[in-house]
Design a protein around this motif. Sequence first.
Motif: not given
Length: 131
Positions: A27-36, A70-73, A110-113
């Motif tokens: 879930r940590l990965v999902f959290s990171r990917l959900a970051d703006k 964000t870069l640090q994370k 994802l960008v294209a979508w």
Amino acid sequence: MPRNAALARTDDVASRYNVYMEGCPARLVFSRLADKWSLLIVKILRDDAQRFNQLRREIGGISPKALSQTLQKLERDGLVHREAFATVPVTVEYSLTELGRTLSELVDPLVAWAENHIEEVLRSQNRFDDH
């Protein structure tokens, strides 16, 4: 690696991690990917290493603090590599790790979508807000 070996590894990993289970570290990965900002940074770094200010100019609206955090994370997660060069002042470049490159391959769809469907999303939001 033979195709069956890759599938077996995926099945083994899938049996150990389930993002629907409370406390699953995936879930940590999902959290990171959900970051703006994370996916935008990953997409930019896919093409070439970038300095901090180059990234800040490329990503409209990101504050220096948000970019730095964000870069640090992303570095902590093993997705981004930070390299400092002994210059005056010190030059720092950010690039994707091999792990980060595997993620970057997923960003374009994802960008294209998002770009292809934004008008539908905006219309839906307007209809919802009008009720």
